[in-house]
Scaffold this motif. Structure first.
Motif, short mmCIF file in Angstrom:
data_model
loop_
_atom_site.label_atom_id
_atom_site.label_comp_id
_atom_site.label_asym_id
_atom_site.label_seq_id
_atom_site.Cartn_x
_atom_site.Cartn_y
_atom_site.Cartn_z
N PRO A 135 0.83 -1.21 0.00
CA PRO A 135 0.00 0.00 0.00
C PRO A 135 0.87 1.25 0.00
N ALA A 136 0.62 2.15 -0.95
CA ALA A 136 1.38 3.39 -1.05
C ALA A 136 0.66 4.53 -0.33
N ASP A 137 -0.64 4.54 -0.41
CA ASP A 137 -1.46 5.49 0.33
C ASP A 137 -2.89 4.94 0.35
N ARG A 138 -3.82 5.77 0.75
CA ARG A 138 -5.20 5.31 0.93
C ARG A 138 -5.82 4.74 -0.35
N LEU A 139 -5.44 5.24 -1.49
CA LEU A 139 -6.07 4.83 -2.75
C LEU A 139 -5.11 4.20 -3.75
N GLU A 140 -3.90 3.91 -3.35
CA GLU A 140 -2.93 3.36 -4.29
C GLU A 140 -2.13 2.24 -3.65
N THR A 141 -1.93 1.18 -4.43
CA THR A 141 -1.10 0.05 -4.01
C THR A 141 -0.08 -0.23 -5.09
N GLN A 142 1.16 -0.38 -4.69
CA GLN A 142 2.20 -0.77 -5.64
C GLN A 142 2.23 -2.29 -5.70
N VAL A 143 2.33 -2.82 -6.92
CA VAL A 143 2.34 -4.27 -7.12
C VAL A 143 3.62 -4.65 -7.85
N TYR A 200 -3.54 -10.51 -14.47
CA TYR A 200 -3.30 -9.32 -13.65
C TYR A 200 -4.01 -8.10 -14.23
N GLU A 201 -3.91 -7.91 -15.54
CA GLU A 201 -4.56 -6.76 -16.18
C GLU A 201 -6.08 -6.82 -15.99
N GLU A 202 -6.66 -8.00 -16.08
CA GLU A 202 -8.10 -8.15 -15.84
C GLU A 202 -8.44 -7.84 -14.38
N ASP A 203 -7.60 -8.31 -13.46
CA ASP A 203 -7.82 -8.04 -12.04
C ASP A 203 -7.78 -6.55 -11.75
N VAL A 204 -6.85 -5.83 -12.37
CA VAL A 204 -6.75 -4.38 -12.16
C VAL A 204 -8.05 -3.70 -12.58
N LYS A 205 -8.59 -4.09 -13.71
CA LYS A 205 -9.86 -3.50 -14.16
C LYS A 205 -10.98 -3.75 -13.15
N ILE A 206 -11.07 -4.98 -12.67
CA ILE A 206 -12.10 -5.32 -11.68
C ILE A 206 -11.91 -4.50 -10.41
N LEU A 207 -10.69 -4.42 -9.93
CA LEU A 207 -10.42 -3.69 -8.70
C LEU A 207 -10.69 -2.20 -8.84
N CYS A 208 -10.38 -1.63 -10.00
CA CYS A 208 -10.68 -0.22 -10.23
C CYS A 208 -12.18 0.04 -10.19
N HIS A 209 -12.95 -0.86 -10.78
CA HIS A 209 -14.42 -0.73 -10.74
C HIS A 209 -14.92 -0.87 -9.29
N GLN A 241 -13.23 -0.17 -6.55
CA GLN A 241 -12.83 1.03 -5.81
C GLN A 241 -13.76 2.18 -6.14
N HIS A 242 -14.14 2.30 -7.39
CA HIS A 242 -15.08 3.35 -7.80
C HIS A 242 -16.39 3.20 -7.01
N GLY A 243 -16.85 1.96 -6.89
CA GLY A 243 -18.07 1.71 -6.13
C GLY A 243 -17.92 2.02 -4.65
N VAL A 244 -16.79 1.65 -4.07
CA VAL A 244 -16.55 1.92 -2.65
C VAL A 244 -16.51 3.42 -2.38
N LEU A 245 -15.99 4.18 -3.31
CA LEU A 245 -15.92 5.63 -3.13
C LEU A 245 -17.27 6.33 -3.35
#
Length: 142
Positions: free
Chosen positions: A60-68, A97-106, A108-112
């Protein structure tokens, strides 16, 4: 976790065929159609195949970003372009991984969203509840 590669696949690749020289005991036994998944810590996971393994490190880099960081390992002494091809080695994991990133971004959008309300963890998500508690204990604001 130990699972089958399925459908007669030898390893984790798009075509199910070997992508690198066999490692460890598999040098003697050959492909047996399985793979393993595990964790070294709440931030480090790995997938083991007979011919390679890949590690995933989440920081975790900050509240909304994670380095992988993804790292692939093959038999010591294996030579790129001679005993393995980089694109075949990394292809399936990169695509996943690229598919997972898309899912996680969606997600996160919902959580926000202002209408989001957290719920309980499912019974099979105990590891996630444990991680959340570990994270809060170790990374709370000072």
């Amino acid at each position: 976790f130990r699972g089958e590669s399925g459908f007669g696949n030898a390893t984790g690749s798009f075509d199910g065929k070997a992508v690198a020289p066999l490692m460890g005991k598999f040098v003697e036994t050959g492909f047996e159609g399985g793979w393993s998944h595990g964790t070294l810590s709440p931030q480090v996971y790995f997938d083991l195949y007979p011919d390679y393994f890949v590690s995933f490190r989440f920081c975790p880099a900050d509240r909304l970003e994670t380095q992988v960081e993804l790292s692939w390992y093959v038999l010591e002494g294996a030579v790129e372009a001679d005993t393995y091809e980089r694109e075949r080695l990394v292809g399936l994991i990169n695509a996943t991984y690229e598919e997972d990133v898309k899912i996680l971004c969606h997600q996160q959008h919902g959580v926000l969203s202002s209408v989001y309300s957290p719920g309980q963890y499912a019974l099979n998500e105990q590891w996630l509840a444990d991680f959340s508690q570990w994270y809060l204990r170790n990374f709370t604001r000072v």
